[in-house]
Design a protein around this motif. Structure first.
Motif, PDB file in Angstrom:
ATOM      1  N   ALA A  81       0.837  -1.205   0.000  1.00 33.56           N
ATOM      2  CA  ALA A  81       0.000   0.000   0.000  1.00 33.56           C
ATOM      3  C   ALA A  81       0.870   1.252   0.000  1.00 33.56           C
ATOM      4  N   GLU A  82       1.970   1.204   0.763  1.00 31.26           N
ATOM      5  CA  GLU A  82       2.871   2.360   0.796  1.00 31.26           C
ATOM      6  C   GLU A  82       3.455   2.617  -0.585  1.00 31.26           C
ATOM      7  N   TYR A  83       3.981   1.563  -1.200  1.00 27.92           N
ATOM      8  CA  TYR A  83       4.586   1.723  -2.522  1.00 27.92           C
ATOM      9  C   TYR A  83       3.573   2.238  -3.530  1.00 27.92           C
ATOM     10  N   ALA A  84       2.326   1.768  -3.422  1.00 23.55           N
ATOM     11  CA  ALA A  84       1.321   2.123  -4.413  1.00 23.55           C
ATOM     12  C   ALA A  84       0.855   3.569  -4.247  1.00 23.55           C
ATOM     13  N   ILE A  85       0.685   4.020  -2.996  1.00 21.83           N
ATOM     14  CA  ILE A  85       0.015   5.303  -2.767  1.00 21.83           C
ATOM     15  C   ILE A  85       0.987   6.452  -2.520  1.00 21.83           C
ATOM     16  N   ASP A  86       2.099   6.156  -1.858  1.00 19.67           N
ATOM     17  CA  ASP A  86       3.027   7.177  -1.397  1.00 19.67           C
ATOM     18  C   ASP A  86       3.421   8.227  -2.457  1.00 19.67           C
ATOM     19  N   PRO A  87       3.779   7.809  -3.693  1.00 18.75           N
ATOM     20  CA  PRO A  87       4.196   8.828  -4.672  1.00 18.75           C
ATOM     21  C   PRO A  87       3.101   9.848  -4.972  1.00 18.75           C
ATOM     22  N   TYR A  88       1.862   9.393  -5.031  1.00 17.30           N
ATOM     23  CA  TYR A  88       0.772  10.314  -5.376  1.00 17.30           C
ATOM     24  C   TYR A  88       0.532  11.318  -4.259  1.00 17.30           C
ATOM     25  N   VAL A  89       0.669  10.827  -3.017  1.00 17.38           N
ATOM     26  CA  VAL A  89       0.521  11.738  -1.878  1.00 17.38           C
ATOM     27  C   VAL A  89       1.579  12.832  -1.967  1.00 17.38           C
ATOM     28  N   ASN A  90       2.807  12.419  -2.300  1.00 18.30           N
ATOM     29  CA  ASN A  90       3.884  13.404  -2.409  1.00 18.30           C
ATOM     30  C   ASN A  90       3.646  14.381  -3.551  1.00 18.30           C
ATOM     31  N   PHE A  91       3.156  13.878  -4.682  1.00 19.25           N
ATOM     32  CA  PHE A  91       2.826  14.760  -5.809  1.00 19.25           C
ATOM     33  C   PHE A  91       1.827  15.827  -5.380  1.00 19.25           C
ATOM     34  N   ILE A  92       0.757  15.361  -4.738  1.00 17.04           N
ATOM     35  CA  ILE A  92      -0.304  16.285  -4.334  1.00 17.04           C
ATOM     36  C   ILE A  92       0.230  17.319  -3.352  1.00 17.04           C
TER      37      ILE A  92
END
Lengths: 259, 265
Positions: free
Chosen positions: A92-103
């Motif tokens: 879940a971290e690998y999947a979601i983390d980049p998008y959170v950082n983008f936002i």
């Protein structure tokens, strides 16, 4: 000499002196330029009093406060569970983390046009903007809290007979609490920023409406009065969070030096 | 009457580079009698702590079996043993009392009973008046008393102590050793210490097992034929000194062990 030095050690006295210098400077500066552009402290106080007594400021402040808190609670409801899951499940971290950082890296005002196209000037758009800015710090801190849980404490919990969800409840959750709290502290500030951005650029209500409306009338005294209320909100939020920290998380300062 | 039986226990860890395995323990076999205090002594990194973790059921052995109080240890659910850790491992958000109640919560005891039991052990380890303190407000010695009380509180069949005195200063260590020994005697607990300190092992134990080799196994067993209390007079008796040099020889003959793999300590 020694007396003046000892006076300088009292931080509230120092702050009082600085204010005592700043206010007259502001008054003199205000009087020397066009009062429409730069209201003096006296004008601000008078405008504040009249806008407060006619009910404009109290009702608009209440609207803003409601929006901040509702947005903050929605963000908690999204950010905390998601952060817990991401701290626990690496996938879940690998999947979601980049998008959170983008936002989180995107300047909030850049999202306004999209919010307008998608939702129009509405409460939905406002909460979209607030949560977009408030969920990331709460989520990231919660995730870090879970990941920072000491392995030895988890093992100790297991050695004394806890497992599964109970182990989480007894060890992982309390251990992450200082991080979650840090996320909430940043989050409430973020919710205030999101609310102001939305109220000014997206859907004119609350104190944002006051600022936009009074600016259109070149009433700088009223604008400054509105800004003062917003400032006070920010300070009160931050100080309350500190108070909660001191009351409930004193163990964390002693234990691991998290401030 | 045997309280603890460790039979042919072996354990290896996958190396950190993922290539191959390092054998840590091989065919470890010994028993501990009811009410006996045994020490496992060996050089740092020889696998003593790993053995203790396997005995507690936190880490499964690759092969072999452990029985505590007649029941095989398969996991740490409903533990028959309790560990006292070198680094205390107290929960920093809990007060001393709540730390001591921790294992009782896992057992599902109602709050009133937990409190009563905790109070008994608080008195026993001499923490009266410190119930509401958080670990960071307590000295190292007092933190370890909390750790000891937490372990005793679940009324375990055996208490496992992993270098329990090595994180406190020397003066505290001596008085703590005396007190722990007294408490173990008073409660008639079966105890297994892990230590690399020869004097400590002699001071505490009925029997000392030396662990060594690579992978480690029980090398020698020493009966400590000395009367309790082991005051200064007993500790410098001819018997004690002979035992001490025998132990030193046993420890030194063990080849220098490699540091344990991460996660094994």
């Amino acid at each position: 000499m020694s007396m003046s030095l000892s006076v300088l050690k009292n931080k509230w006295l120092v702050r009082g002196y600085v204010l005592a210098v700043l206010l007259p400077v502001w008054q003199i500066l205000g009087q020397s330029v066009n009062p429409i552009i730069f209201a003096t402290p006296g004008q601000v106080v008078r405008t504040f009093a009249s806008l407060w007594s006619d009910g404009t400021l109290p009702s608009e402040t209440l609207i803003t406060l409601e929006t901040v808190f509702a947005g903050f609670l929605i963000s908690c409801a999204i950010g905390i569970p998601l952060g817990l899951i991401m701290g626990r499940i690496r996938l879940a971290e690998y999947a979601i983390d980049p998008y959170v950082n983008f936002i989180y890296a995107t300047p909030l005002v850049a999202i306004i046009p999209l919010a307008l196209i998608w939702f129009g000037p509405s409460n939905t758009a406002t909460y979209f903007i607030i949560t977009l800015h408030t969920v990331p710090p709460i989520l990231i801190n919660t995730m870090i809290g879970v990941k920072n849980t000491e392995r030895t404490l988890v093992e100790t919990g297991r050695a004394f007979g806890f497992g599964g969800w109970k182990l989480w409840q007894k060890v992982v959750l309390p251990s992450s609490l200082p991080f979650v709290m840090a996320g909430l502290r940043i989050g409430i500030g973020a919710a205030l920023i999101g609310t102001m951005v939305a109220e000014i650029f997206l859907f004119n209500t609350g104190l944002g409406y006051v600022l936009v409306n009074e600016t259109a009338q070149f009433n700088s005294a009223a604008v400054i009065a509105g800004v003062l209320i917003i400032m006070t909100m920010g300070v009160v939020f931050a100080e309350s969070a500190k108070l909660v920290d001191r009351r409930f998380l004193s163990w964390a300062r002693g234990a691991s030096g998290i401030s | 009457m045997e309280k603890v039986k460790v039979e042919h226990v072996s354990k290896s860890f996958t190396r950190s580079d993922g290539k191959g395995k390092t054998a840590v323990l091989e065919d470890v076999t010994f028993t501990v009698d009811d009410g006996e205090i045994a020490s496992i002594i060996g050089p740092t990194g020889c696998g003593k702590s790993t053995l203790l973790r396997i005995m507690a059921g936190i880490a499964p052995p690759d092969s072999g079996r452990i029985t505590v109080g007649g029941k095989e240890v398969v996991s740490s659910a409903n533990p028959a043993s309790a560990i006292v850790f070198q680094a205390f491992n107290l929960f920093p958000w809990r007060t001393a009392q709540k730390n001591i109640e921790f294992g009782l919560e896992a057992k599902g005891l109602p709050p009133a009973e937990r409190e009563k039991a905790a109070q008994h052990f608080i008195d026993l380890v001499g923490l009266k008046g410190y119930e509401k303190y958080h670990p960071h407000e307590l000295s190292g010695g007092m933190q370890q008393r909390v750790g000891l009380a937490r372990a005793l509180a679940i009324e375990p069949e055996v208490i496992l102590l992993d270098e329990p005195f090595s994180s406190v200063d020397m003066l505290t260590r001596e008085s703590l050793q005396h007190e722990v020994l007294q408490i173990l005697k008073k409660t008639k607990k079966t105890a297994v210490f892990v230590t690399h300190n020869i004097d400590e092992a002699i001071f505490l134990s009925h029997r000392i097992l030396s662990l060594g080799g690579k992978p480690a196994t029980i090398k020698e067993v020493f009966d400590v034929d000395l009367p309790y209390p082991r005051d200064d007079g007993v500790m410098v008796s001819q018997k004690a000194l002979t035992l001490k040099s025998d132990l030193k020889r046993a420890l030194l003959s063990s080849p220098q062990a490699q540091p344990e793999e991460a996660g094994a300590a």
